[in-house]
Design a protein around this motif. Structure first.
Motif, mmCIF file in Angstrom:
data_model
loop_
_atom_site.group_PDB
_atom_site.id
_atom_site.type_symbol
_atom_site.label_atom_id
_atom_site.label_comp_id
_atom_site.label_asym_id
_atom_site.label_seq_id
_atom_site.Cartn_x
_atom_site.Cartn_y
_atom_site.Cartn_z
ATOM 1 N N ILE A 73 -27.662 -4.228 5.755
ATOM 2 C CA ILE A 73 -28.336 -5.265 4.976
ATOM 3 C C ILE A 73 -28.196 -6.600 5.715
ATOM 4 C CG2 ILE A 73 -28.319 -6.522 2.774
ATOM 5 C CD1 ILE A 73 -27.264 -3.919 1.487
ATOM 6 N N LYS A 74 -29.285 -7.304 5.874
ATOM 7 C CA LYS A 74 -29.286 -8.531 6.668
ATOM 8 C C LYS A 74 -28.339 -9.566 6.064
ATOM 9 C CE LYS A 74 -34.008 -7.815 8.306
ATOM 10 N NZ LYS A 74 -35.402 -8.325 8.312
ATOM 11 N N ARG A 75 -27.731 -10.343 6.970
ATOM 12 C CA ARG A 75 -26.719 -11.316 6.554
ATOM 13 C C ARG A 75 -27.250 -12.249 5.470
ATOM 14 N NH1 ARG A 75 -22.159 -13.588 9.064
ATOM 15 N NH2 ARG A 75 -22.586 -12.374 10.945
ATOM 16 N N ARG A 76 -28.491 -12.730 5.627
ATOM 17 C CA ARG A 76 -29.027 -13.703 4.672
ATOM 18 C C ARG A 76 -29.303 -13.088 3.297
ATOM 19 N NH1 ARG A 76 -33.189 -12.755 8.352
ATOM 20 N NH2 ARG A 76 -35.077 -11.772 7.475
ATOM 21 N N GLU A 77 -29.333 -11.748 3.238
ATOM 22 C CA GLU A 77 -29.613 -11.077 1.967
ATOM 23 C C GLU A 77 -28.346 -10.589 1.267
ATOM 24 O OE1 GLU A 77 -32.262 -7.870 2.733
ATOM 25 O OE2 GLU A 77 -33.819 -9.131 3.636
ATOM 26 N N ARG A 78 -27.212 -10.551 1.983
ATOM 27 C CA ARG A 78 -26.026 -9.883 1.438
ATOM 28 C C ARG A 78 -25.507 -10.541 0.171
ATOM 29 N NH1 ARG A 78 -23.079 -9.539 7.204
ATOM 30 N NH2 ARG A 78 -24.681 -8.276 8.230
ATOM 31 N N ALA A 79 -25.385 -11.867 0.181
ATOM 32 C CA ALA A 79 -24.802 -12.546 -0.982
ATOM 33 C C ALA A 79 -25.619 -12.287 -2.240
ATOM 34 C CB ALA A 79 -24.682 -14.043 -0.706
ATOM 35 N N ASN A 80 -26.948 -12.400 -2.123
ATOM 36 C CA ASN A 80 -27.807 -12.168 -3.281
ATOM 37 C C ASN A 80 -27.732 -10.712 -3.742
ATOM 38 O OD1 ASN A 80 -28.706 -14.808 -3.450
ATOM 39 N ND2 ASN A 80 -30.535 -14.447 -2.200
ATOM 40 N N ARG A 81 -27.701 -9.798 -2.770
ATOM 41 C CA ARG A 81 -27.650 -8.365 -3.117
ATOM 42 C C ARG A 81 -26.334 -8.026 -3.811
ATOM 43 N NH1 ARG A 81 -30.337 -4.177 -0.281
ATOM 44 N NH2 ARG A 81 -31.686 -5.805 0.561
ATOM 45 N N ALA A 130 -24.329 -10.102 -5.460
ATOM 46 C CA ALA A 130 -24.321 -10.738 -6.780
ATOM 47 C C ALA A 130 -25.183 -9.957 -7.773
ATOM 48 C CB ALA A 130 -24.818 -12.179 -6.659
ATOM 49 N N LYS A 131 -26.303 -9.433 -7.303
ATOM 50 C CA LYS A 131 -27.212 -8.691 -8.167
ATOM 51 C C LYS A 131 -26.565 -7.416 -8.695
ATOM 52 C CE LYS A 131 -31.710 -6.370 -8.205
ATOM 53 N NZ LYS A 131 -32.932 -6.053 -7.398
ATOM 54 N N VAL A 132 -25.937 -6.638 -7.795
ATOM 55 C CA VAL A 132 -25.364 -5.362 -8.251
ATOM 56 C C VAL A 132 -24.123 -5.593 -9.108
ATOM 57 C CG1 VAL A 132 -26.340 -4.081 -6.311
ATOM 58 C CG2 VAL A 132 -23.989 -4.970 -6.142
ATOM 59 N N LYS A 138 -23.770 -8.002 -11.219
ATOM 60 C CA LYS A 138 -24.310 -8.304 -12.543
ATOM 61 C C LYS A 138 -24.824 -7.037 -13.220
ATOM 62 C CE LYS A 138 -27.658 -11.271 -14.926
ATOM 63 N NZ LYS A 138 -28.710 -12.308 -14.760
ATOM 64 N N GLN A 139 -25.497 -6.172 -12.445
ATOM 65 C CA GLN A 139 -26.043 -4.936 -13.014
ATOM 66 C C GLN A 139 -24.964 -4.078 -13.655
ATOM 67 O OE1 GLN A 139 -28.574 -3.715 -9.474
ATOM 68 N NE2 GLN A 139 -29.696 -2.743 -11.134
ATOM 69 N N VAL A 140 -23.826 -3.972 -12.996
ATOM 70 C CA VAL A 140 -22.779 -3.074 -13.493
ATOM 71 C C VAL A 140 -21.722 -3.808 -14.327
ATOM 72 C CG1 VAL A 140 -23.122 -1.547 -11.527
ATOM 73 C CG2 VAL A 140 -21.291 -3.249 -11.440
ATOM 74 N N GLY A 141 -21.932 -5.105 -14.551
ATOM 75 C CA GLY A 141 -21.016 -5.847 -15.400
ATOM 76 C C GLY A 141 -19.681 -6.156 -14.755
ATOM 77 N N LEU A 142 -19.683 -6.423 -13.444
ATOM 78 C CA LEU A 142 -18.434 -6.719 -12.742
ATOM 79 C C LEU A 142 -18.386 -8.143 -12.178
ATOM 80 C CD1 LEU A 142 -17.602 -3.463 -10.702
ATOM 81 C CD2 LEU A 142 -16.444 -4.337 -12.742
ATOM 82 N N SER A 143 -19.324 -8.976 -12.561
ATOM 83 C CA SER A 143 -19.367 -10.324 -11.992
ATOM 84 C C SER A 143 -18.061 -11.082 -12.217
ATOM 85 C CB SER A 143 -20.528 -11.123 -12.595
ATOM 86 O OG SER A 143 -21.769 -10.520 -12.267
ATOM 87 N N GLU A 144 -17.484 -10.912 -13.388
ATOM 88 C CA GLU A 144 -16.245 -11.647 -13.698
ATOM 89 C C GLU A 144 -15.022 -11.027 -13.018
ATOM 90 O OE1 GLU A 144 -15.816 -11.996 -17.893
ATOM 91 O OE2 GLU A 144 -17.628 -13.240 -18.131
ATOM 92 N N LYS A 145 -15.196 -9.833 -12.446
ATOM 93 C CA LYS A 145 -14.086 -9.150 -11.774
ATOM 94 C C LYS A 145 -14.204 -9.220 -10.253
ATOM 95 C CE LYS A 145 -12.492 -7.427 -15.718
ATOM 96 N NZ LYS A 145 -11.162 -7.765 -16.274
ATOM 97 N N LYS A 146 -15.139 -10.008 -9.741
ATOM 98 C CA LYS A 146 -15.462 -9.937 -8.324
ATOM 99 C C LYS A 146 -14.302 -10.339 -7.415
ATOM 100 C CE LYS A 146 -17.726 -14.493 -8.109
ATOM 101 N NZ LYS A 146 -19.026 -15.173 -7.815
ATOM 102 N N ARG A 147 -13.384 -11.169 -7.902
ATOM 103 C CA ARG A 147 -12.250 -11.595 -7.075
ATOM 104 C C ARG A 147 -10.968 -10.826 -7.402
ATOM 105 N NH1 ARG A 147 -15.305 -16.346 -7.606
ATOM 106 N NH2 ARG A 147 -16.043 -17.060 -5.565
ATOM 107 N N GLN A 148 -11.119 -9.785 -8.170
ATOM 108 C CA GLN A 148 -9.963 -8.948 -8.501
ATOM 109 C C GLN A 148 -9.769 -7.885 -7.428
ATOM 110 O OE1 GLN A 148 -9.673 -7.985 -12.621
ATOM 111 N NE2 GLN A 148 -8.615 -6.049 -12.261
ATOM 112 N N GLY A 186 -23.560 2.118 -4.722
ATOM 113 C CA GLY A 186 -24.747 2.952 -4.614
ATOM 114 C C GLY A 186 -26.044 2.194 -4.811
ATOM 115 N N LEU A 187 -25.982 1.079 -5.540
ATOM 116 C CA LEU A 187 -27.185 0.283 -5.798
ATOM 117 C C LEU A 187 -27.488 -0.724 -4.693
ATOM 118 C CD1 LEU A 187 -26.644 -0.494 -9.589
ATOM 119 C CD2 LEU A 187 -28.252 1.144 -8.607
ATOM 120 N N LEU A 188 -26.542 -0.958 -3.793
ATOM 121 C CA LEU A 188 -26.709 -2.004 -2.773
ATOM 122 C C LEU A 188 -27.960 -1.800 -1.928
ATOM 123 C CD1 LEU A 188 -23.115 -2.661 -1.369
ATOM 124 C CD2 LEU A 188 -24.639 -4.363 -2.388
#
Length: 256
Positions: free
Chosen positions: A113-121, A123-125, A127-137, A155-157
């Motif tokens: 996945i291209k570097r410029r797309e990684r952060a958005n991708r 963040a998107k997945v 949010k999809q799986v409900g782990l945004s608040e756990k991202k630094r765990q 798997g969604l990346l």
């Protein structure tokens, strides 16, 4: 369905695989349509995991065809791996001392996945799986349910049109399993095709549009829960047969 949706995203024809001299898959044929959840059930050793590995580009087939979007990709492992994502789950597969987000960035890089797309991708997945608040765990601190969600996020990346889920709710509690089933339904609702394997038959009954009973490397039944109850020969007087009851009756007919 529209005419476009009537065209299978995945077509498998006469698929064969053996290990040494032992046949594992014996001529499997089936189609999967966009947005459809298809389930494979059957006893251990029936060939379910081998099938998923071939479809995901981790194993070669000995014979037969695997077609994605009308293209014959049989044994084109790198192309299959781009178009088909697989989630095996379990307690392994991640760097346990790294965070949730760090793991996903690492796998996004491996996937090309291209570097410029990684952060958005990522963040998107999350949010999809409900782990945004756990991202630094750290992954080592995740419960099994959260770890299963992280497997699905990985798997969604790739944003591939086909997602393979092998026992996605294994070893999680009932509430977590329910949330994961809802997530699977939402993913299919976005148009992704899902192939699901599970020994939890009420889960299959709730999720799957169609069910395939895999036994001794062959598909011995294909259809809905109601059609399986009828084909099993199970007699019910006061209510419809459950999938578990139908499955057990069918296995008895097969000698399993």
């Amino acid at each position: 369905m529209s005419d476009r949706e009537k065209t299978p995203i995945l077509m498998v024809h006469n698929l064969h695989k053996k290990y040494k001299d032992t046949p594992v898959l014996k001529g499997l044929s089936f189609d999967v349509y966009p947005g459809e959840i298809v389930s494979f059930i059957g006893p251990n050793g029936a060939g379910k995991t081998t099938l998923l590995k071939i479809l995901a580009g981790y194993l070669t087939a000995d014979a037969g065809q695997v077609m994605v979007s009308g293209r014959n990709l049989t044994n084109h492992l790198s192309e299959l791996n781009q178009l088909v994502s697989v989630v095996f789950g379990g307690s392994n597969g991640f760097y346990r001392n790294a965070t949730v987000e760090e793991n996903l960035f690492f796998f996004a890089t491996l996937m090309g996945i291209k570097r410029r797309e990684r952060a958005n991708r990522v963040a998107k997945v999350l949010k999809q799986v409900g782990l945004s608040e756990k991202k630094r765990q750290r992954v080592s601190n995740l419960s099994m349910g959260l770890l299963q969600r992280l497997h699905i996020a990985r798997g969604l990346l790739k944003e591939s049109p086909i997602l393979l889920l092998d026992e996605p709710t294994n070893a999680v509690d009932a509430a977590t399993a329910q949330r994961l089933r809802q997530l699977i339904t939402e993913i299919a609702g976005e148009g992704r095709s899902i192939i699901l394997t599970s020994h939890i038959l009420h889960e299959v009954s709730d999720l799957a549009d169609d069910i395939h009973l895999l036994y001794d490397g062959q598909i011995r039944f294909f259809g809905t829960v109601e059609e399986m109850a009828s084909a099993s020969g199970l007699q019910q007087i006061d209510r419809p047969a459950t999938l578990e009851e139908s499955y057990l009756a069918f296995m008895k007919k097969l000698g399993g």
